[in-house]
Design an enzyme around this catalytic site. Structure first.
Site, short mmCIF file in Angstrom:
data_model
loop_
_atom_site.label_atom_id
_atom_site.label_comp_id
_atom_site.label_asym_id
_atom_site.label_seq_id
_atom_site.Cartn_x
_atom_site.Cartn_y
_atom_site.Cartn_z
CG PHE B 227 -1.81 -1.06 1.45
CD1 PHE B 227 -1.42 -2.23 2.07
CD2 PHE B 227 -3.12 -0.95 1.03
CE1 PHE B 227 -2.30 -3.28 2.25
CE2 PHE B 227 -4.02 -1.98 1.21
CZ PHE B 227 -3.61 -3.15 1.82
CG ASP B 228 1.13 5.86 -1.60
OD1 ASP B 228 0.46 6.77 -2.12
OD2 ASP B 228 2.19 6.07 -0.97
N GLY B 229 0.92 5.19 1.30
CA GLY B 229 0.39 5.74 2.55
C GLY B 229 -0.68 6.79 2.30
CG PHE B 344 -3.99 -1.03 -3.41
CD1 PHE B 344 -3.73 -2.09 -2.56
CD2 PHE B 344 -5.02 -1.14 -4.32
CE1 PHE B 344 -4.50 -3.24 -2.63
CE2 PHE B 344 -5.79 -2.29 -4.39
CZ PHE B 344 -5.52 -3.34 -3.54
CG ASP B 346 -2.34 8.90 -4.17
OD1 ASP B 346 -2.50 10.13 -4.13
OD2 ASP B 346 -1.30 8.33 -3.82
#
Lengths: 362, 382
Positions: B227-229, B344, B346
């Site tokens: 995951f991205d943060g 993931f 954004d």
């Protein structure tokens, strides 16, 4: 056209002249209400008065005080329109589809035809007619059977679908080969139904298809069922009680497609089945294809509860053979109709002979 | 805390495997097909009609949606359907359906989410071994715009690849978003950015997946999710500050608000559900060989802005197994070492960077970064 008839009929007997004059008179009448279609062309839906209107209060009077009081009560309240019943939204949607069909095909008789098939006493007919007119429904054909079985009349009307609250009549109709379903009073939650698109949802086994697969699932378990379905993947299932009704809907849908109205077609059909897609779904899809039938949306639930998905679909009616699913649908506000056919009738959530945990019916 | 474990022993490629594990632990019968990606792309393989049906008794295979972690996929992320897409776009829906029916017995080749699904099934097998009565499993639902006729080819392909996807919604053209909620979807993956945006707006974790030609091999035994943060696990508030006040302003803000939790992002709940399943393995003493591993891969700088992220996770009761603070370094090489089944982010910039190095990356169209992308170029997103 009427002049032509009059010149040719000048030479005929007087009776013919009268008949022609009557036709001409009727043709010239300025009436907004179009003539009902002939039964052999139309898709005939027979509804009982208790499904079309909510007659719970009157029903109580009938049961508690007897038929005389009941009729008297109805006569007294003749001018009061009855409240809308559980099949009312369906009938409204059918009329919308009819309007669209007449617009596209002004001379065609391939329309929905709604017949009121009721056990009610003839005197109650006045109130029924008043109610029908109050809501602007087009129901011109009545059969008030006064207690006799409606089956003969259903056949005479070439009924494509019979809806009633009385399970016995529905079972009789199915045994005679007429698509039929028992409707129940909807739960408290009412979903907002579309008034531009008729949506009909069907269960798969024992509704569109025969119950042969259900028998295997219930007697031998899921694994045997999956093996069986894989083995016979290319052999079409036998048809179920509502197959012909789906066919009739498909026939009308194609009329819209022919006029390039596929995207705005006012009829949409759904298959909502507890089958598992990869393990037993191919046979279902291939069977539909072999019958030349299409279904707009197919949902394979593999045992998940049908209620939430039906809530999203918001059909005007949902047909299923198992009361367990009917109740689940009703709880979330879907109008559900029970098709009392097949082996599913011998099983009930509370009286399952097999393990109760196995509610994953294919 | 920032230990990186790149244990090569865990990587198993398709060619190394001689037995495809089935959910019940027993090896398949003599008619099992070994999946070889090369053969599918060169000649048309036909589905075997003698395939044995999968056994489902003796275990939970159909969990109730409220108990399971439901992953909804579209057919285009599960399989590669570029040819069919072209037919649809150029020749219309009738020809498309005709084409699909003609090629019904030719299975599709795997798409970007395929290895992810295989790994989910592996986790399910392990969960069933440890907790035979539990319904807390992964449940995979195929949610597709496709017409029911195409369903036969999808079913044939699923059986050919020995997947277990039994729940379908073929919506024949209408929006599938309503059904996502009915399935209590925990994660929705699609190739269509519009649908993903709609799902995010409804509060469902969703991401857009893209097909890339280069795919590194991923572990068959361990599901890895990265995951991205910001704007994925956390809200995009910090990104907003960074974009308006610059890096120094951002650092200052993070330090000042160190103890104030960040707001949640769209994929926070998905991480939570992964964590819930991980704890089930820990409870049975499988912490070291847990088949689920989560990674935080963020462009944040550890000392200057890392604490707030970690404190937020701690306050939510969530863990990630590994945390990588890159301070702006490119994510591609790191991800290539991690080899996640899905990553993931954004920002399309990072998604593309990851894809270039063969990582399966999914774009989460949420937050302020989307506006910048739209200003930059018109070819990001659909």
């Amino acid at each position: 056209m009427s002049e032509l008839k009059q010149t040719t009929l000048a030479t005929d007997a007087g009776a013919e002249k009268d008949w022609a004059a009557a036709i001409a008179f009727y043709d010239n009448l300025k009436t907004k209400i179009p003539r009902p279609p002939k039964p052999q062309y139309a898709v005939t839906i027979a509804v009982s008065s208790r499904t079309l209107f909510n007659m719970d209060a009157e029903g109580k009077i009938y049961e508690e005080e007897g038929v005389e009081q009941y009729v008297a009560y109805q006569e007294q309240h003749e001018t009061e329109p009855l409240k809308q019943g559980v099949a009312f939204p369906l009938v409204k949607a059918l009329m919308t589809v009819n309007a669209r069909l007449r617009h596209l095909y002004p001379d065609s008789e391939e329309l929905f035809d709604i017949v009121l098939m009721t056990n009610n006493h003839a005197q109650v007919g006045v109130r029924l007619i008043n109610s029908i007119n109050h809501y602007g429904l087009t129901i011109e054909r009545f059969c008030m059977t006064g207690g006799k079985s409606p089956i003969g009349y259903l056949k005479a009307y070439m009924t494509n679908l019979y809806l009633s609250k009385d399970g016995k009549k529905v079972t009789e109709a199915i045994e005679e080969g007429i698509a039929a379903a028992t409707m129940f009073t909807a739960g408290n939650v009412e979903n907002q139904l579309s008034d531009t698109q008729l949506r009909v949802a069907f269960d798969g086994d024992a509704v569109l298809f025969s119950d042969e697969s259900e028998i295997i699932a219930k007697s031998k378990g899921l694994d045997s069922f999956f093996e069986h379905e894989k083995l016979f993947e290319n052999k079409p299932l036998a048809q179920g009680p509502l197959k012909c009704f789906l066919e009739a809907l498909g026939k009308l849908q194609r009329k819209f497609y022919a006029k390039n109205e596929r995207m705005t077609c006012p009829i949409r059909t759904y298959l909502v089945t507890a089958r598992s897609a990869a393990s037993s779904g191919a046979r279902v899809l291939k069977t539909l294809r072999s019958w030349g039938l299409e279904i707009d949306e197919a949902l394979f639930l593999a045992g998940a509860p049908k209620g939430p998905l039906l809530q999203k679909i918001r059909p005007h009616i949902f047909f299923d053979d198992q009361m367990f699913h009917i109740e689940g649908a009703k709880e979330l506000g879907t109008i559900a109709a029970h098709v009392p056919y097949g082996i599913g009738q011998k099983y009930d959530k509370g009286k399952l002979i097999e393990q109760p945990a196995k509610d994953t019916k294919h | 805390m920032f230990r990186m474990s790149w244990d090569p022993v865990q990587f198993i490629t398709w060619k190394d495997m001689s037995v495809i594990a089935s959910p019940n632990g027993d090896s398949r019968g003599p008619d099992k097909k070994e999946f070889d990606p090369q053969s599918l792309s060169t000649k048309p393989v036909l589905v075997s009609s003698q395939r044995r049906a999968r056994k489902v008794e003796g275990g939970i295979f159909f969990p109730k949606p409220e108990n399971a972690v439901t992953i909804a996929l579209s057919s285009r992320v599960l399989f590669r359907t570029e040819t069919e897409q072209k037919v649809f776009e150029q020749r219309g829906v009738e020809e498309y359906i005709q084409y699909q029916v003609e090629h019904e017995n030719e299975p599709f080749t795997p798409g970007p989410a395929f290895s992810f699904v295989k790994a989910l099934e592996e986790v399910n097998t392990r969960l069933r071994e440890l907790y035979p009565e539990s319904e807390e499993l992964f449940d995979i639902v195929l949610v597709t715009y496709n017409h029911a006729t195409v369903g036969v080819r999808l079913i044939n392909t699923i059986n050919h690849h020995n997947l277990f996807i039994e729940r379908f919604c073929m919506t024949g053209g209408s929006s599938p978003i309503g059904y996502l909620k009915a399935w209590q979807t925990n994660l929705y993956l699609s190739a269509d950015a519009e649908k993903v945006r709609e799902a995010l707006a409804e509060g469902i974790a969703a991401a857009t997946m893209f097909m890339s030609d280069k795919l590194t091999e991923v572990s068959e035994k361990q599901l890895r999710v990265a995951f991205d943060g910001d704007a994925v696990l956390f809200s995009d508030e910090s990104e907003r500050i960074f974009k308006s006040h610059g890096l120094d302003g951002f650092f200052q803000h993070e330090r000042d608000n160190e103890d104030i939790l960040l707001d949640r992002g769209p994929l926070k709940d998905f991480l939570a559900s992964l964590g819930k399943l991980q704890k089930k393995f820990y409870a049975k003493g499988h912490r070291l060989d847990c088949p689920i591993r989560t990674y935080l891969v963020t462009a944040r700088s550890a000392a200057s802005s890392g604490i707030r992220a970690l404190k937020t996770l701690r306050a939510w009761g969530l863990e990630t197994d590994e945390a990588l603070f890159l301070a702006g370094a490119p994510k591609g090489p790191m991800l290539e070492k991690i080899r996640p089944h899905i990553y993931f982010d954004d920002q399309m910039f990072h998604v593309e960077g990851a894809a270039e190095m063969g990582t399966v990356a999914a774009h989460v169209p949420y937050g302020i970064a989307q506006k910048h992308q739209q200003q930059k170029s018109s070819n990001s997103g659909k």
